[in-house]
Design a protein around this motif. Structure first.
Motif, PDB file in Angstrom:
ATOM      1  N   LEU A  67      -6.783  94.571 -40.169  1.00 50.18           N
ATOM      2  CA  LEU A  67      -7.730  95.479 -39.536  1.00 50.18           C
ATOM      3  C   LEU A  67      -7.016  96.240 -38.442  1.00 50.18           C
ATOM      4  O   LEU A  67      -6.534  95.636 -37.484  1.00 50.18           O
ATOM      5  CB  LEU A  67      -8.844  94.663 -38.878  1.00 50.18           C
ATOM      6  CG  LEU A  67     -10.205  94.553 -39.520  1.00 50.18           C
ATOM      7  CD1 LEU A  67     -11.088  93.631 -38.684  1.00 50.18           C
ATOM      8  CD2 LEU A  67     -10.848  95.914 -39.635  1.00 50.18           C
ATOM      9  N   VAL A  69      -6.892  97.857 -35.140  1.00 46.19           N
ATOM     10  CA  VAL A  69      -7.786  97.833 -33.994  1.00 46.19           C
ATOM     11  C   VAL A  69      -7.038  98.402 -32.808  1.00 46.19           C
ATOM     12  O   VAL A  69      -5.938  97.976 -32.491  1.00 46.19           O
ATOM     13  CB  VAL A  69      -8.256  96.401 -33.691  1.00 46.19           C
ATOM     14  CG1 VAL A  69      -7.128  95.413 -33.874  1.00 46.19           C
ATOM     15  CG2 VAL A  69      -8.801  96.267 -32.292  1.00 46.19           C
ATOM     16  N   SER A  71      -8.498  99.872 -29.219  1.00 37.14           N
ATOM     17  CA  SER A  71      -9.058  99.164 -28.085  1.00 37.14           C
ATOM     18  C   SER A  71     -10.159  98.291 -28.665  1.00 37.14           C
ATOM     19  O   SER A  71     -10.920  98.735 -29.507  1.00 37.14           O
ATOM     20  CB  SER A  71      -9.616 100.157 -27.077  1.00 37.14           C
ATOM     21  OG  SER A  71     -10.540 101.009 -27.714  1.00 37.14           O
ATOM     22  N   PRO A  72     -10.221  97.053 -28.211  1.00 39.14           N
ATOM     23  CA  PRO A  72     -11.063  96.061 -28.868  1.00 39.14           C
ATOM     24  C   PRO A  72     -12.498  96.508 -29.146  1.00 39.14           C
ATOM     25  O   PRO A  72     -12.999  96.339 -30.236  1.00 39.14           O
ATOM     26  CB  PRO A  72     -11.061  94.890 -27.891  1.00 39.14           C
ATOM     27  CG  PRO A  72     -10.034  95.186 -26.864  1.00 39.14           C
ATOM     28  CD  PRO A  72      -9.496  96.545 -27.084  1.00 39.14           C
ATOM     29  N   GLN A  73     -13.127  97.097 -28.177  1.00 38.46           N
ATOM     30  CA  GLN A  73     -14.564  97.311 -28.300  1.00 38.46           C
ATOM     31  C   GLN A  73     -14.929  98.514 -29.160  1.00 38.46           C
ATOM     32  O   GLN A  73     -15.975  98.556 -29.762  1.00 38.46           O
ATOM     33  CB  GLN A  73     -15.209  97.484 -26.920  1.00 38.46           C
ATOM     34  CG  GLN A  73     -14.966  96.307 -26.008  1.00 38.46           C
ATOM     35  CD  GLN A  73     -15.748  95.070 -26.411  1.00 38.46           C
ATOM     36  OE1 GLN A  73     -16.463  95.093 -27.412  1.00 38.46           O
ATOM     37  NE2 GLN A  73     -15.599  93.998 -25.670  1.00 38.46           N
ATOM     38  N   HIS A  74     -14.070  99.490 -29.186  1.00 36.10           N
ATOM     39  CA  HIS A  74     -14.465 100.725 -29.843  1.00 36.10           C
ATOM     40  C   HIS A  74     -13.861 100.817 -31.228  1.00 36.10           C
ATOM     41  O   HIS A  74     -12.671 100.955 -31.393  1.00 36.10           O
ATOM     42  CB  HIS A  74     -14.039 101.918 -29.001  1.00 36.10           C
ATOM     43  CG  HIS A  74     -14.557 101.808 -27.610  1.00 36.10           C
ATOM     44  ND1 HIS A  74     -13.737 101.681 -26.528  1.00 36.10           N
ATOM     45  CD2 HIS A  74     -15.820 101.745 -27.142  1.00 36.10           C
ATOM     46  CE1 HIS A  74     -14.476 101.562 -25.432  1.00 36.10           C
ATOM     47  NE2 HIS A  74     -15.738 101.598 -25.781  1.00 36.10           N
ATOM     48  N   THR A  75     -14.722 100.790 -32.166  1.00 33.33           N
ATOM     49  CA  THR A  75     -14.207 100.702 -33.522  1.00 33.33           C
ATOM     50  C   THR A  75     -14.950 101.655 -34.418  1.00 33.33           C
ATOM     51  O   THR A  75     -16.043 102.091 -34.124  1.00 33.33           O
ATOM     52  CB  THR A  75     -14.380  99.272 -34.020  1.00 33.33           C
ATOM     53  OG1 THR A  75     -14.064  99.257 -35.390  1.00 33.33           O
ATOM     54  CG2 THR A  75     -15.805  98.821 -33.833  1.00 33.33           C
ATOM     55  N   GLU A  76     -14.355 101.948 -35.502  1.00 37.26           N
ATOM     56  CA  GLU A  76     -15.013 102.836 -36.442  1.00 37.26           C
ATOM     57  C   GLU A  76     -15.861 102.001 -37.411  1.00 37.26           C
ATOM     58  O   GLU A  76     -15.373 101.030 -37.984  1.00 37.26           O
ATOM     59  CB  GLU A  76     -13.970 103.591 -37.254  1.00 37.26           C
ATOM     60  CG  GLU A  76     -12.915 104.249 -36.393  1.00 37.26           C
ATOM     61  CD  GLU A  76     -11.618 104.346 -37.154  1.00 37.26           C
ATOM     62  OE1 GLU A  76     -11.591 105.056 -38.170  1.00 37.26           O
ATOM     63  OE2 GLU A  76     -10.656 103.680 -36.757  1.00 37.26           O
ATOM     64  N   SER A 100      -6.375  89.790 -40.721  1.00 40.18           N
ATOM     65  CA  SER A 100      -5.954  89.629 -39.338  1.00 40.18           C
ATOM     66  C   SER A 100      -6.116  90.964 -38.619  1.00 40.18           C
ATOM     67  O   SER A 100      -6.413  91.965 -39.251  1.00 40.18           O
ATOM     68  CB  SER A 100      -4.534  89.108 -39.238  1.00 40.18           C
ATOM     69  OG  SER A 100      -4.318  88.614 -37.934  1.00 40.18           O
ATOM     70  N   THR A 101      -5.944  90.938 -37.329  1.00 37.92           N
ATOM     71  CA  THR A 101      -6.121  92.147 -36.539  1.00 37.92           C
ATOM     72  C   THR A 101      -4.824  92.487 -35.847  1.00 37.92           C
ATOM     73  O   THR A 101      -4.123  91.601 -35.392  1.00 37.92           O
ATOM     74  CB  THR A 101      -7.118  91.906 -35.390  1.00 37.92           C
ATOM     75  OG1 THR A 101      -7.990  90.862 -35.760  1.00 37.92           O
ATOM     76  CG2 THR A 101      -7.898  93.135 -35.079  1.00 37.92           C
TER      77      THR A 101
ATOM     78  N   GLU B  84     -13.802  91.586 -35.781  1.00 34.23           N
ATOM     79  CA  GLU B  84     -12.641  91.866 -34.957  1.00 34.23           C
ATOM     80  C   GLU B  84     -12.468  90.807 -33.891  1.00 34.23           C
ATOM     81  O   GLU B  84     -11.368  90.318 -33.669  1.00 34.23           O
ATOM     82  CB  GLU B  84     -12.796  93.220 -34.270  1.00 34.23           C
ATOM     83  CG  GLU B  84     -12.216  94.340 -35.062  1.00 34.23           C
ATOM     84  CD  GLU B  84     -12.301  95.630 -34.275  1.00 34.23           C
ATOM     85  OE1 GLU B  84     -12.352  96.664 -34.921  1.00 34.23           O
ATOM     86  OE2 GLU B  84     -12.334  95.579 -33.029  1.00 34.23           O
ATOM     87  N   SER B  87     -11.205  87.592 -35.596  1.00 36.06           N
ATOM     88  CA  SER B  87      -9.834  87.581 -36.089  1.00 36.06           C
ATOM     89  C   SER B  87      -8.845  87.690 -34.943  1.00 36.06           C
ATOM     90  O   SER B  87      -7.736  87.179 -35.007  1.00 36.06           O
ATOM     91  CB  SER B  87      -9.626  88.669 -37.136  1.00 36.06           C
ATOM     92  OG  SER B  87      -9.180  89.847 -36.558  1.00 36.06           O
ATOM     93  N   GLN B 282     -22.006 100.557 -30.293  1.00 37.15           N
ATOM     94  CA  GLN B 282     -21.404 101.709 -29.656  1.00 37.15           C
ATOM     95  C   GLN B 282     -22.247 102.965 -29.887  1.00 37.15           C
ATOM     96  O   GLN B 282     -22.487 103.744 -28.982  1.00 37.15           O
ATOM     97  CB  GLN B 282     -20.014 101.912 -30.259  1.00 37.15           C
ATOM     98  CG  GLN B 282     -19.140 102.842 -29.445  1.00 37.15           C
ATOM     99  CD  GLN B 282     -18.055 103.465 -30.319  1.00 37.15           C
ATOM    100  OE1 GLN B 282     -17.683 102.912 -31.341  1.00 37.15           O
ATOM    101  NE2 GLN B 282     -17.568 104.614 -29.903  1.00 37.15           N
ATOM    102  N   HIS B 299     -18.185  91.230 -29.497  1.00 38.41           N
ATOM    103  CA  HIS B 299     -16.770  90.905 -29.613  1.00 38.41           C
ATOM    104  C   HIS B 299     -16.486  89.526 -29.009  1.00 38.41           C
ATOM    105  O   HIS B 299     -15.871  88.665 -29.638  1.00 38.41           O
ATOM    106  CB  HIS B 299     -15.967  91.974 -28.864  1.00 38.41           C
ATOM    107  CG  HIS B 299     -14.507  91.919 -29.104  1.00 38.41           C
ATOM    108  ND1 HIS B 299     -13.906  92.557 -30.167  1.00 38.41           N
ATOM    109  CD2 HIS B 299     -13.514  91.299 -28.430  1.00 38.41           C
ATOM    110  CE1 HIS B 299     -12.610  92.341 -30.121  1.00 38.41           C
ATOM    111  NE2 HIS B 299     -12.343  91.580 -29.076  1.00 38.41           N
TER     112      HIS B 299
END
Lengths: 337, 337
Positions: A67, A69, A71-76, A100-101, B84, B87, B282, B299
DNA sequence: TAAATTCACTAAAACGTTTAAGGTAACTGG
DNA sequence: CCAGTTACCTTAAACGTTTTAGTGAATTTA
């Protein structure tokens, strides 16, 4: 402990070989014995030990995916659907997905690749979010390790992959915008070395050319694919002396941020300024106003990647190694005056 | 093939035992030898074969998670962030995450559990989207198999888990709605046997009681947690003779659909009718108007689940087996008149 | 100085499969 | 009736680790 092949053998007074081969359906075991073994296995709740099988067969029946990644919090939100598609198709073929990330192109990413491949944790890898001259493509191709990629790294290497017509999709958006009477479309892209950035930007430029709309470098902004960065990029665009009347975004998440920024200035999305996304996430149909976007069959793309990869692993050269997918234009309210 | 422990042993004229123990840092290997072995391993690019190690150790260093998927295309964006988090934490402890997909409570789900556990594919499981009297809890607890759950199945069993104060969160929303002057809040929930449904519905009822707002069974609707179902549920609510002036949704995705439905009727979210979500995705900050919601640290929840599970696997009874998490109220435009 | 202990290492078994090689009895063809 | 085949099954090795139970030499103890 759990039931092993040995337990079944003991119970039926057979050798473990016979049991193993009976379960695998080899023809050198009589039908009667085979049936007896199958029956016993079922009754005793036998499930083969994966580690042992792997060790012997040198196969893991597992495919790996990292995956990306940032920045941890902002994801698509793209990822969820994508992974669902992959794991669904994998499950059909009794393969598992190992996850895994890691941040793209980071040392962590490299070490995961190394360790998974060298320690035989996976039989193949799926690569997403490809970059120009992506090191992963070179690494895997160099190791002759099976993999399948979404998009092309532009290296002139022939490897199995799925390609989405990103460029054409973006061009179609520009044409649509033009038809609707917008005159000055901006583009908010992503990290410069991302393949989709190259393609979608090129599609934007092509669109300008075809429609005869003017190209202004000040109308090209950059984001990191998240809503927040789209929000900020939009603010920059709107504060210019000669702001755009349409904003084409590299993906839906960015578009969400853009719509938000526009709303805050008091302008109306659609009437005053058009906005488009790319991906066709579920949420894009439920925004206010609803978002014109290019819909990719993300779920299907995930499945197709696995299909091609498995064919590759099993050396079924019959199957096509390159699958082209055409996304579809979804015209909604955000581009209606 | 790759480098094995045997290759190192041969090169250094040692037994494989010595090499194995040197790498694991046992004290019965001299410091000098240990260093030599480490050096050689590094130079030769040695990576232990996972299958062999697993077979011997009866451990896999892998933890399993089954993505709950109902209808393939419509998914909650919750999952991405959640995975996320998991992982990431797993990677820190050098564990991997094994993923599969299955509809909740389906035969497929059962067979994946069986096969993973019996074939020793994973050392522990993470359970999400728990239901009342969830069979998975009973199954895993019965097998004495390590697992960690998000939420409680209400079975009075003591097992490791993370609990979010869903009930209190929803009650806080009702109180906020009431303070803002809305009089007739509706609730759109989810599948009835889902634990979060129970909790959030109860929180809603509690809120009504505390604030003295009237309870009307006609104001309680059901969705399947997706935007579309929220959209439809909202249409049903709005078409009633005595419609609500606020709609509390079981999650953000449902709220997105609800806002869409309201918009289509010409009503204004906030001014005419309040809407709230739950989760704090988000996207909820970027809708128009922005969505009041209860934000869960998704998270962090994912990470905590893994932490607790690993402690469980390694029998570190020191660590707390129950972690309570308090979500935070995010007041935004969708509840402002 | 002989016995006991410690140190640094090794041999061999074990984990649960798969598979190459082989064996035996029954069957076939001439 | 004997050589060759076939059908069905077994033995044993192998996959790459970890671990148990030593072993021999050096060192300490009585």
């Amino acid at each position: 402990m759990s039931v092993t092949i040995r337990d079944i053998a003991r119970k039926l007074n057979l050798s473990i070989t016979a049991v193993s081969r009976a379960l695998d359906g080899y023809p050198d075991i009589s039908a009667a014995t085979r049936e007896k073994v199958r029956q016993a296995a079922l009754e005793m709740g036998y499930v083969p030990n994966r580690a042992a099988r792997q060790l012997r067969r040198q196969k893991t029946d597992t495919i790996g995916y990292i995956l990306p990644v940032s920045s941890p919090q902002h994801t698509e939100s793209f990822h969820t659907v994508f992974m669902e598609g992959m794991s669904e198709e994998a499950a059909i073929h009794r393969y598992d997905l190992l996850i895994s990330t890691a941040p793209p192109s980071s040392p962590e990413e490299q070490s995961i690749y190394q360790s998974w491949i060298q320690s035989h944790k996976v039989d193949g890898m799926i690569i997403n979010r490809i970059q120009l001259h992506d090191w992963r493509v070179h690494y895997l191709a160099g190791q002759l390790f099976p993999f399948c990629a979404l998009e092309d790294s532009g290296d002139d290497l022939d490897y199995p992959r799925v390609e989405v017509a990103n460029q054409a999709g973006m061009t179609a958006l520009v044409q649509h915008i033009h038809q609707q009477g917008y005159q000055r479309p901006a583009f908010i892209g992503g990290p410069v070395n991302l393949k989709i950035q190259q393609d979608r930007l090129q599609g934007y430029l092509d669109g300008l050319q075809i429609t005869g709309l003017p190209y202004d470098p000040l109308l090209v902004e950059t984001s990191d694919l998240t809503g927040i960065s789209g929000y900020l990029a939009c603010q920059r665009l709107l504060s210019s002396n000669f702001p755009p009347d349409a904003i084409l975004c590299i993906n839906d998440d960015v578009a969400f941020g853009v719509m938000r920024a526009i709303h805050e200035t008091g302008l109306r999305v659609g009437r005053d300024i058009a906005v488009t996304g790319f991906d066709g996430l579920q949420e894009s149909g439920f925004t206010t106003p609803s978002l014109t976007t290019v819909e990719q069959p993300v779920h299907e793309i995930g499945r197709e990647l696995i299909r091609i990869l498995l064919a590759e692993i099993q050396n079924q050269s019959a199957i096509e190694r390159l699958r082209r997918i055409t996304p579809s234009l979804q015209i909604r309210e955000s581009t209606q005056k």
